[in-house]
Every structure is written in structure tokens, then in C-alpha cells.
Design a protein around this motif. Structure first.
Motif, PDB file in Angstrom:
ATOM      1  N   ARG A 106      43.651  50.250  55.054  1.00 20.24           N
ATOM      2  CA  ARG A 106      43.646  49.192  53.848  1.00 20.24           C
ATOM      3  C   ARG A 106      45.059  48.687  53.213  1.00 20.24           C
ATOM      4  O   ARG A 106      45.631  49.555  53.445  1.00 20.24           O
ATOM      5  CB  ARG A 106      43.087  50.161  52.521  1.00 20.24           C
ATOM      6  N   GLU A 107      45.073  47.539  53.068  1.00 18.65           N
ATOM      7  CA  GLU A 107      46.271  46.956  52.581  1.00 18.65           C
ATOM      8  C   GLU A 107      46.019  46.371  51.420  1.00 18.65           C
ATOM      9  O   GLU A 107      45.156  45.723  51.011  1.00 18.65           O
ATOM     10  CB  GLU A 107      46.501  46.034  53.797  1.00 18.65           C
ATOM     11  N   PHE A 108      47.226  46.263  50.789  1.00 19.47           N
ATOM     12  CA  PHE A 108      47.704  45.449  49.476  1.00 19.47           C
ATOM     13  C   PHE A 108      47.177  44.179  49.552  1.00 19.47           C
ATOM     14  O   PHE A 108      47.764  43.483  50.434  1.00 19.47           O
ATOM     15  CB  PHE A 108      48.787  45.888  48.975  1.00 19.47           C
ATOM     16  N   VAL A 109      46.700  43.409  48.769  1.00 19.00           N
ATOM     17  CA  VAL A 109      46.460  42.006  48.640  1.00 19.00           C
ATOM     18  C   VAL A 109      47.146  41.370  47.354  1.00 19.00           C
ATOM     19  O   VAL A 109      48.048  40.487  47.585  1.00 19.00           O
ATOM     20  CB  VAL A 109      44.951  41.431  48.631  1.00 19.00           C
ATOM     21  N   ALA A 110      46.874  41.847  46.318  1.00 11.57           N
ATOM     22  CA  ALA A 110      47.564  41.256  45.100  1.00 11.57           C
ATOM     23  C   ALA A 110      47.281  42.345  43.969  1.00 11.57           C
ATOM     24  O   ALA A 110      46.419  43.070  43.955  1.00 11.57           O
ATOM     25  CB  ALA A 110      46.850  39.811  44.749  1.00 11.57           C
ATOM     26  N   ALA A 111      48.032  42.155  42.840  1.00 13.90           N
ATOM     27  CA  ALA A 111      47.958  42.841  41.553  1.00 13.90           C
ATOM     28  C   ALA A 111      48.284  42.276  40.562  1.00 13.90           C
ATOM     29  O   ALA A 111      49.072  41.256  40.619  1.00 13.90           O
ATOM     30  CB  ALA A 111      48.736  44.355  41.687  1.00 13.90           C
ATOM     31  N   ILE A 112      47.724  42.516  39.359  1.00 10.61           N
ATOM     32  CA  ILE A 112      48.117  41.951  37.708  1.00 10.61           C
ATOM     33  C   ILE A 112      48.246  43.139  36.788  1.00 10.61           C
ATOM     34  O   ILE A 112      47.641  43.911  36.709  1.00 10.61           O
ATOM     35  CB  ILE A 112      47.114  40.864  37.734  1.00 10.61           C
ATOM     36  N   THR A 113      49.228  42.793  36.029  1.00  7.87           N
ATOM     37  CA  THR A 113      49.428  43.956  34.811  1.00  7.87           C
ATOM     38  C   THR A 113      48.281  43.850  33.784  1.00  7.87           C
ATOM     39  O   THR A 113      47.717  42.621  33.808  1.00  7.87           O
ATOM     40  CB  THR A 113      50.898  43.532  34.291  1.00  7.87           C
ATOM     41  N   TRP A 114      48.282  44.796  33.025  1.00  4.51           N
ATOM     42  CA  TRP A 114      47.089  44.721  32.119  1.00  4.51           C
ATOM     43  C   TRP A 114      47.057  43.603  31.173  1.00  4.51           C
ATOM     44  O   TRP A 114      46.137  43.056  30.921  1.00  4.51           O
ATOM     45  CB  TRP A 114      47.235  45.918  31.116  1.00  4.51           C
ATOM     46  N   ASN A 115      48.389  43.003  30.893  1.00  6.45           N
ATOM     47  CA  ASN A 115      48.157  41.724  30.024  1.00  6.45           C
ATOM     48  C   ASN A 115      48.478  40.388  30.637  1.00  6.45           C
ATOM     49  O   ASN A 115      48.460  39.385  30.258  1.00  6.45           O
ATOM     50  CB  ASN A 115      49.511  41.807  28.913  1.00  6.45           C
TER      51      ASN A 115
END
Length: 123
Positions: free
Chosen positions: A44-53
């Protein structure tokens, strides 16, 4: 926290898809929401992430310039817009949420997981 991923499908190379990840439950505990993917026989590989705000976004090199992660907190939903898809993007895509505020590219740092949604790109 429960996460529900949707939006996968089959497209031809060069096409686009938008994935959605709807959160429910104790959503106030989520600091970071990410997308991972896993192809058969691969990790499994990371694609993207976003903070809560939505203030910060992070992308894997393979996603930069093609994918855009965003969120609508009024709907408790995170989106992954994927453009210029190619067959190497074929995988099961999973949304995940972390209680940690620091960015992590490691699946082990995410506490909540949705079911996968399949993306298949044909040449």
C-alpha cells in the motif's frame, strides 16, 4: 470514525475520476485525511493527504500535477480528483484518517480506514 469511499471505476488512459471519502462519527478527532492505493502484489502506498482545515496538502511524486485533494467540511467529505490517468494508476484506493496533526506518508500512522474503491485504467 467511519469512512466511506466511493467514485472508483474503469476509464481509459488520459481520463479522469473523482473519488470521495465521507466521514461520520467522531469526525472532530480527525486531524489529517489521506488517500492510499494498493495494486495486486504491491504494498500500500501513499497518494495524497490534506489537513483538517484544508490548509495544507501533500502528494506523492506520482500524483503531483495530476491529482488534487480537497475537502468540504460542511459535508465531512474529502475528494481526490484524478486527471491524466494511466494504467500504472490501476489499484484499490483507500481513504484513511489520522489523529496526528503531523503529516505522515506511512499507513501505520493512520487510525481509521475506509473500504477500498477500485480504479482501473486501460491503455
Amino acid at each position: 470514525v467511519q469512512l466511506q469511499a466511493s467514485g472508483g471505476g474503469s476509464v481509459q488512459a488520459g481520463g479522469s475520476l473523482r473519488l470521495s471519502c465521507a466521514a461520520s462519527g467522531r469526525t472532530f478527532s480527525i486531524a489529517l485525511t489521506g488517500w492510499f492505493r494498493q495494486a495486486p502484489g504491491k504494498e500500500r502506498e501513499f497518494v495524497a493527504a490534506i489537513t483538517w482545515n484544508g490548509g495544507s496538502t501533500y502528494y506523492a511524486d506520482s500524483a503531483k500535477g495530476r491529482f488534487t485533494i480537497s475537502r468540504d467540511n460542511t459535508k465531512n467529505t474529502v475528494y481526490l480528483q484524478m486527471n491524466s490517468l494511466n494504467p500504472e494508476d490501476t489499484a484499490g484506493y483507500y481513504c484513511a484518517a489520522s489523529r496526528y496533526y503531523s503529516i505522515s506518508y506511512s499507513a501505520q500512522d493512520y487510525h481509521y480506514w475506509g473500504q477500498g474503491t477500485q480504479v482501473t485504467v486501460s491503455s
